[in-house]
Design a protein around this motif. Sequence first.
Motif, PDB file in Angstrom:
ATOM      1  N   SER A   1      56.828 -22.628 107.324  1.00  0.00           N
ATOM      2  CA  SER A   1      56.763 -21.977 108.633  1.00  0.00           C
ATOM      3  C   SER A   1      55.580 -22.510 109.448  1.00  0.00           C
ATOM      4  O   SER A   1      55.405 -22.138 110.596  1.00  0.00           O
ATOM      5  CB  SER A   1      56.636 -20.462 108.463  1.00  0.00           C
ATOM      6  OG  SER A   1      55.430 -20.150 107.790  1.00  0.00           O
ATOM      7  N   HIS A  52      63.377 -25.705 113.218  1.00  0.00           N
ATOM      8  CA  HIS A  52      64.507 -24.781 113.239  1.00  0.00           C
ATOM      9  C   HIS A  52      64.128 -23.469 113.908  1.00  0.00           C
ATOM     10  O   HIS A  52      62.965 -23.086 113.932  1.00  0.00           O
ATOM     11  CB  HIS A  52      64.996 -24.518 111.807  1.00  0.00           C
ATOM     12  CG  HIS A  52      65.679 -25.703 111.224  1.00  0.00           C
ATOM     13  ND1 HIS A  52      67.019 -25.909 111.321  1.00  0.00           N
ATOM     14  CD2 HIS A  52      65.177 -26.783 110.568  1.00  0.00           C
ATOM     15  CE1 HIS A  52      67.340 -27.045 110.740  1.00  0.00           C
ATOM     16  NE2 HIS A  52      66.231 -27.606 110.286  1.00  0.00           N
ATOM     17  N   ILE A  83      65.868 -23.100 105.580  1.00  0.00           N
ATOM     18  CA  ILE A  83      66.118 -23.083 104.133  1.00  0.00           C
ATOM     19  C   ILE A  83      67.501 -23.651 103.820  1.00  0.00           C
ATOM     20  O   ILE A  83      67.667 -24.426 102.875  1.00  0.00           O
ATOM     21  CB  ILE A  83      65.950 -21.657 103.569  1.00  0.00           C
ATOM     22  CG1 ILE A  83      64.473 -21.253 103.627  1.00  0.00           C
ATOM     23  CG2 ILE A  83      66.491 -21.562 102.144  1.00  0.00           C
ATOM     24  CD1 ILE A  83      64.214 -19.779 103.360  1.00  0.00           C
ATOM     25  N   ALA A  84      68.494 -23.292 104.622  1.00  0.00           N
ATOM     26  CA  ALA A  84      69.846 -23.827 104.409  1.00  0.00           C
ATOM     27  C   ALA A  84      69.848 -25.350 104.569  1.00  0.00           C
ATOM     28  O   ALA A  84      70.479 -26.073 103.778  1.00  0.00           O
ATOM     29  CB  ALA A  84      70.829 -23.187 105.381  1.00  0.00           C
ATOM     30  N   THR A 125      65.135 -20.425 112.971  1.00  0.00           N
ATOM     31  CA  THR A 125      64.871 -19.368 111.989  1.00  0.00           C
ATOM     32  C   THR A 125      64.582 -19.976 110.628  1.00  0.00           C
ATOM     33  O   THR A 125      65.001 -21.103 110.330  1.00  0.00           O
ATOM     34  CB  THR A 125      66.083 -18.418 111.832  1.00  0.00           C
ATOM     35  OG1 THR A 125      67.160 -19.141 111.224  1.00  0.00           O
ATOM     36  CG2 THR A 125      66.512 -17.834 113.173  1.00  0.00           C
ATOM     37  N   MET A 126      63.901 -19.225 109.795  1.00  0.00           N
ATOM     38  CA  MET A 126      63.613 -19.669 108.441  1.00  0.00           C
ATOM     39  C   MET A 126      64.908 -19.789 107.635  1.00  0.00           C
ATOM     40  O   MET A 126      65.040 -20.698 106.812  1.00  0.00           O
ATOM     41  CB  MET A 126      62.629 -18.714 107.768  1.00  0.00           C
ATOM     42  CG  MET A 126      62.055 -19.297 106.505  1.00  0.00           C
ATOM     43  SD  MET A 126      61.288 -20.916 106.771  1.00  0.00           S
ATOM     44  CE  MET A 126      59.665 -20.596 106.234  1.00  0.00           C
ATOM     45  N   GLU A 127      65.863 -18.920 107.916  1.00  0.00           N
ATOM     46  CA  GLU A 127      67.148 -18.983 107.204  1.00  0.00           C
ATOM     47  C   GLU A 127      67.838 -20.326 107.452  1.00  0.00           C
ATOM     48  O   GLU A 127      68.366 -20.947 106.521  1.00  0.00           O
ATOM     49  CB  GLU A 127      68.063 -17.829 107.622  1.00  0.00           C
ATOM     50  CG  GLU A 127      67.591 -16.470 107.156  1.00  0.00           C
ATOM     51  CD  GLU A 127      66.432 -15.880 107.966  1.00  0.00           C
ATOM     52  OE1 GLU A 127      66.174 -16.340 109.113  1.00  0.00           O
ATOM     53  OE2 GLU A 127      65.771 -14.968 107.450  1.00  0.00           O
ATOM     54  N   HIS A 128      67.830 -20.782 108.707  1.00  0.00           N
ATOM     55  CA  HIS A 128      68.424 -22.082 109.031  1.00  0.00           C
ATOM     56  C   HIS A 128      67.654 -23.218 108.351  1.00  0.00           C
ATOM     57  O   HIS A 128      68.259 -24.172 107.840  1.00  0.00           O
ATOM     58  CB  HIS A 128      68.462 -22.314 110.539  1.00  0.00           C
ATOM     59  CG  HIS A 128      69.447 -21.466 111.257  1.00  0.00           C
ATOM     60  ND1 HIS A 128      69.185 -20.914 112.485  1.00  0.00           N
ATOM     61  CD2 HIS A 128      70.693 -21.048 110.918  1.00  0.00           C
ATOM     62  CE1 HIS A 128      70.226 -20.197 112.870  1.00  0.00           C
ATOM     63  NE2 HIS A 128      71.153 -20.264 111.937  1.00  0.00           N
TER      64      HIS A 128
END
Length: 101
Positions: A28, A60, A67-68, A62-65
């Motif tokens: 992050s 990115h 990580i994916a 978001t962190m979710e994006h």
Amino acid sequence: MARPRDFQPAVYIMANHKNGTVYVGVTSDLPQRAWQHREGTIAGFTQRHGCKRLVWFELHATMEHAIAREKQIKGGSRAKKIALIEAANPEWLDLFFGLNG
């Protein structure tokens, strides 16, 4: 705790030299994380293999994006990782110095 403006999810690749060992990570705070790798303050793969050169990164929303995307890149072949780096940074220059400018 990081201030909200400091939070910028990113996927990145560190290398020890051109066409050398590569490491894919997610963070992050890319400037801080790249500095930690450069200085060897993080025990593990990058420290053991001397991966101190930031050769590729992708920001990115978001962190979710992030990580994916990291999982997608890690799941790919070495050739795909090399192609990703060389498409954006054919000389494998260290991008760390341009992060804060």
